[in-house]
Design a protein around this motif. Structure first.
Motif, short mmCIF file in Angstrom:
data_model
loop_
_atom_site.label_atom_id
_atom_site.label_comp_id
_atom_site.label_asym_id
_atom_site.label_seq_id
_atom_site.Cartn_x
_atom_site.Cartn_y
_atom_site.Cartn_z
N GLY A 160 -5.85 0.27 5.60
CA GLY A 160 -7.15 0.91 5.72
C GLY A 160 -7.11 2.38 5.33
O GLY A 160 -8.05 2.89 4.69
N THR A 161 -6.04 3.07 5.71
CA THR A 161 -5.91 4.49 5.39
C THR A 161 -5.76 4.70 3.89
O THR A 161 -6.37 5.61 3.31
CB THR A 161 -4.70 5.09 6.14
OG1 THR A 161 -4.96 5.02 7.55
CG2 THR A 161 -4.46 6.53 5.73
N VAL A 162 -4.97 3.87 3.24
CA VAL A 162 -4.79 4.00 1.79
C VAL A 162 -6.10 3.70 1.07
O VAL A 162 -6.47 4.40 0.10
CB VAL A 162 -3.65 3.08 1.30
CG1 VAL A 162 -3.60 3.04 -0.22
CG2 VAL A 162 -2.32 3.57 1.86
N ALA A 163 -6.83 2.69 1.52
CA ALA A 163 -8.14 2.40 0.91
C ALA A 163 -9.08 3.58 1.07
O ALA A 163 -9.83 3.94 0.14
CB ALA A 163 -8.74 1.14 1.54
N GLU A 164 -9.05 4.21 2.25
CA GLU A 164 -9.90 5.37 2.49
C GLU A 164 -9.49 6.54 1.60
O GLU A 164 -10.34 7.27 1.08
CB GLU A 164 -9.81 5.78 3.97
CG GLU A 164 -10.77 6.85 4.40
CD GLU A 164 -12.17 6.31 4.66
OE1 GLU A 164 -12.99 7.08 5.21
OE2 GLU A 164 -12.46 5.16 4.31
N LEU A 165 -8.19 6.72 1.40
CA LEU A 165 -7.71 7.77 0.49
C LEU A 165 -8.26 7.56 -0.91
O LEU A 165 -8.75 8.50 -1.55
CB LEU A 165 -6.19 7.77 0.45
CG LEU A 165 -5.44 8.29 1.66
CD1 LEU A 165 -3.94 8.11 1.45
CD2 LEU A 165 -5.75 9.75 1.91
N ASP A 211 -2.43 -2.82 9.35
CA ASP A 211 -3.85 -2.68 9.01
C ASP A 211 -4.23 -1.21 8.88
O ASP A 211 -5.05 -0.84 8.02
CB ASP A 211 -4.72 -3.34 10.08
CG ASP A 211 -4.55 -4.85 10.13
OD1 ASP A 211 -4.00 -5.43 9.16
OD2 ASP A 211 -4.97 -5.45 11.14
N ALA A 212 -3.65 -0.36 9.75
CA ALA A 212 -3.95 1.08 9.69
C ALA A 212 -3.49 1.66 8.36
O ALA A 212 -4.18 2.50 7.76
CB ALA A 212 -3.28 1.80 10.85
N ILE A 213 -2.34 1.24 7.88
CA ILE A 213 -1.82 1.73 6.60
C ILE A 213 -2.71 1.27 5.46
O ILE A 213 -3.13 2.07 4.60
CB ILE A 213 -0.37 1.25 6.40
CG1 ILE A 213 0.56 2.02 7.35
CG2 ILE A 213 0.07 1.44 4.95
CD1 ILE A 213 1.94 1.44 7.45
N PRO A 236 4.08 10.63 3.35
CA PRO A 236 3.57 10.44 4.71
C PRO A 236 2.11 10.01 4.70
O PRO A 236 1.30 10.56 3.95
CB PRO A 236 3.75 11.82 5.35
CG PRO A 236 3.70 12.76 4.19
CD PRO A 236 4.33 12.05 3.03
N LEU A 237 1.80 9.03 5.52
CA LEU A 237 0.41 8.62 5.71
C LEU A 237 -0.03 9.03 7.11
O LEU A 237 0.74 8.91 8.06
CB LEU A 237 0.28 7.11 5.53
CG LEU A 237 0.51 6.58 4.11
CD1 LEU A 237 0.50 5.06 4.10
CD2 LEU A 237 -0.53 7.13 3.14
N ALA A 276 0.83 -1.20 0.00
CA ALA A 276 0.00 0.00 0.00
C ALA A 276 0.86 1.26 0.00
O ALA A 276 0.54 2.25 -0.68
CB ALA A 276 -0.93 -0.02 1.22
N ILE A 277 1.95 1.24 0.76
CA ILE A 277 2.87 2.39 0.77
C ILE A 277 3.46 2.60 -0.62
O ILE A 277 3.54 3.73 -1.11
CB ILE A 277 3.98 2.17 1.81
CG1 ILE A 277 3.40 2.24 3.23
CG2 ILE A 277 5.09 3.21 1.64
CD1 ILE A 277 4.38 1.84 4.31
N ALA A 278 3.89 1.51 -1.25
CA ALA A 278 4.48 1.62 -2.59
C ALA A 278 3.47 2.19 -3.58
O ALA A 278 3.82 2.99 -4.46
CB ALA A 278 4.96 0.25 -3.06
N GLN A 279 2.21 1.81 -3.43
CA GLN A 279 1.16 2.30 -4.32
C GLN A 279 1.00 3.81 -4.18
O GLN A 279 0.93 4.54 -5.19
CB GLN A 279 -0.14 1.58 -4.00
CG GLN A 279 -1.28 1.88 -4.94
CD GLN A 279 -2.54 1.14 -4.53
OE1 GLN A 279 -3.11 1.43 -3.48
NE2 GLN A 279 -2.98 0.20 -5.35
N VAL A 280 0.93 4.30 -2.95
CA VAL A 280 0.79 5.74 -2.75
C VAL A 280 2.04 6.49 -3.21
O VAL A 280 1.94 7.56 -3.83
CB VAL A 280 0.48 6.05 -1.27
CG1 VAL A 280 0.52 7.55 -1.00
CG2 VAL A 280 -0.89 5.50 -0.89
#
Length: 418
Positions: free
Chosen positions: A314-319, A310-312, A274-275, A78-82
């Motif tokens: 979930g946060t990326v999905a919410e973004l 999970d927070a990362i 930064p997330l 998810a980090i790589a995607q953002v």
């Protein structure tokens, strides 16, 4: 000798009645791992019947994740995607203004400092009363905007005592009830949970004499002075550093906000977008608390790594969900009336998701037009029901992109209302 005394002390007091039972239910030898029990040290008077945990330095080697490993893998993806989205498209949403302010609101709310995004945006437009709690949230957001670029530019070397003290000083400078000097390390006993009664605490952090040295261990870990940068992913290091910082609890108050503010700094210092995880944490607070307990009481790091993973995710999905909803809203705005290409009202459509509450002066400044031109554009947006006037005043009016604000303000995880 000390260990034998503590075990006997706990055994005796476990049989005592109501008022002290909650403490020993939470700090008896069955709740703490053997290694953590060995780190207990008596508090100074008047709390010398109680013991605090002197945290060990964070682990530098690889940690056992077991079934949590797949959650970590998902977070790294998810980090790589953002990171890819931020680098490959012009749209700044994924590192945008509103995300910083949502982080400030949620992180402060977790600690009981309550404001709203609407109130924060209103203060920034100078239409809301400067309430102390809202000012603290504003200061948190302003600090994030200022120091995330510094972390991105200078890397992990930024993590030193001066930074920690600066963060605390900036966040707490408008708290009229804070009893210490903002930015100064505590010299008093504190405890987590139990409100004003240490006998009902959920965790007893380091005794005052151990605050500075144990915080130094945390900062050295954040600077990657050991093997952790090679043995652990950025998600693991962020999660472990956060749990360790909270175990030290270096200030009388505001440790949670400072500790959560460190997380986007770790990501930026390691070259990532930064997330901002506090909205997820606020929505899953019970799991967050339990994961911290596992790390602090038993040195079981997998739980906090799993939670932050999970927070990362979930946060990326919410973004993605929010960005898609705002994009669809923008498409609907564009067909509500005939907008002339290049006109201020047309260019404003891209501005409003980042400034969903705005004055004519800011509108003119952001678009580089005169005040009369800004007023004409605003009237066009009012006619199309893209903006609504909030104050009812004839002067100093404030305009709200109500549909965008409804999408942004929805509870974490809820579907956007279109």
């Amino acid at each position: 000798m000390l260990r034998a005394f503590l075990l006997r002390f706990f055994d005796i007091n476990l049989n005592m009645k109501s008022s002290v039972e909650p403490l020993f239910r939470l700090i008896n030898r069955n709740d703490l791992s053997h290694v953590v029990r060995e780190r207990l040290e008596r508090y100074p008077a008047p709390y010398d019947n109680h013991y605090g945990v002197v945290p060990m330095a964070p682990p530098e080697t690889g940690i056992s994740l077991g079934s949590t490993a797949h959650r970590l893998t998902a977070a790294i993806g998810a980090i790589a995607q953002v990171d890819h989205l931020v680098q490959s498209i012009e749209d700044p949403y994924y590192i945008g203004r509103i995300l910083v302010r949502q982080e400030a609101v949620s992180s402060s709310s977790i600690e009981g400092t309550n404001s709203t995004l609407d109130e924060l945006l209103g203060i920034e437009e100078q239409i809301e009363e400067d309430r102390a709690e809202a000012l603290q949230v504003r200061d948190y957001a302003a600090l994030l905007e200022r120091i995330v670029p510094v972390a991105r530019a200078h890397g992990s070397e930024i993590f030193d005592l001066d930074l920690i003290r600066e963060i605390h000083r900036e966040v707490m400078m408008h708290d009229p009830d804070y009893r210490d000097i903002p930015g100064e390390l505590r010299t008093c006993v504190v405890w987590i949970g139990g409100i004003r009664n240490i006998a009902r605490s959920t965790y007893n952090p380091a005794p005052p004499a151990h605050v500075a040295p144990t915080l130094a261990h945390c900062l050295a870990y954040l600077r990657d002075e050991g093997m952790q940068a090679m043995a652990q992913s950025v998600v693991e290091r962020m999660a472990i550093a956060h749990a360790h910082f909270e175990a030290v609890h270096p200030f009388r108050d505001c440790n949670g906000r400072v500790g959560r503010l460190l997380m986007p700094l770790v990501m930026a210092a390691n070259g990532h977008a930064p997330l901002y995880l506090s909205p997820y944490i606020e929505a899953h607070k019970a799991g967050y608390v339990e994961a911290l307990k596992a790390a602090q009481q038993r040195l079981e790091w997998a739980d906090i790594v799993g939670f932050m993973s999970d927070a990362i995710v979930g946060t990326v999905a919410e973004l993605h969900t929010t960005r898609a909803a705002l994009s669809a809203l923008s498409d609907r705005w564009k067909v509500r009336r005939r907008f002339r290409a290049g006109a201020a009202s047309t260019r404003a459509l891209d501005l409003l998701p980042s400034y969903p509450m705005i004055t004519a002066n800011r509108f003119a400044d952001m678009l580089g037009v005169s005040f009369p031109s800004a007023t004409v554009a605003i009237e066009q947006l009012l006619d199309a029901d893209i903006l609504r006037e909030r104050t009812g005043y004839r002067r100093n009016r404030v305009f709200v992109a109500h549909e965008a604000l409804r999408i942004i303000n929805r509870p974490f995880g809820a579907e956007p209302e279109m």
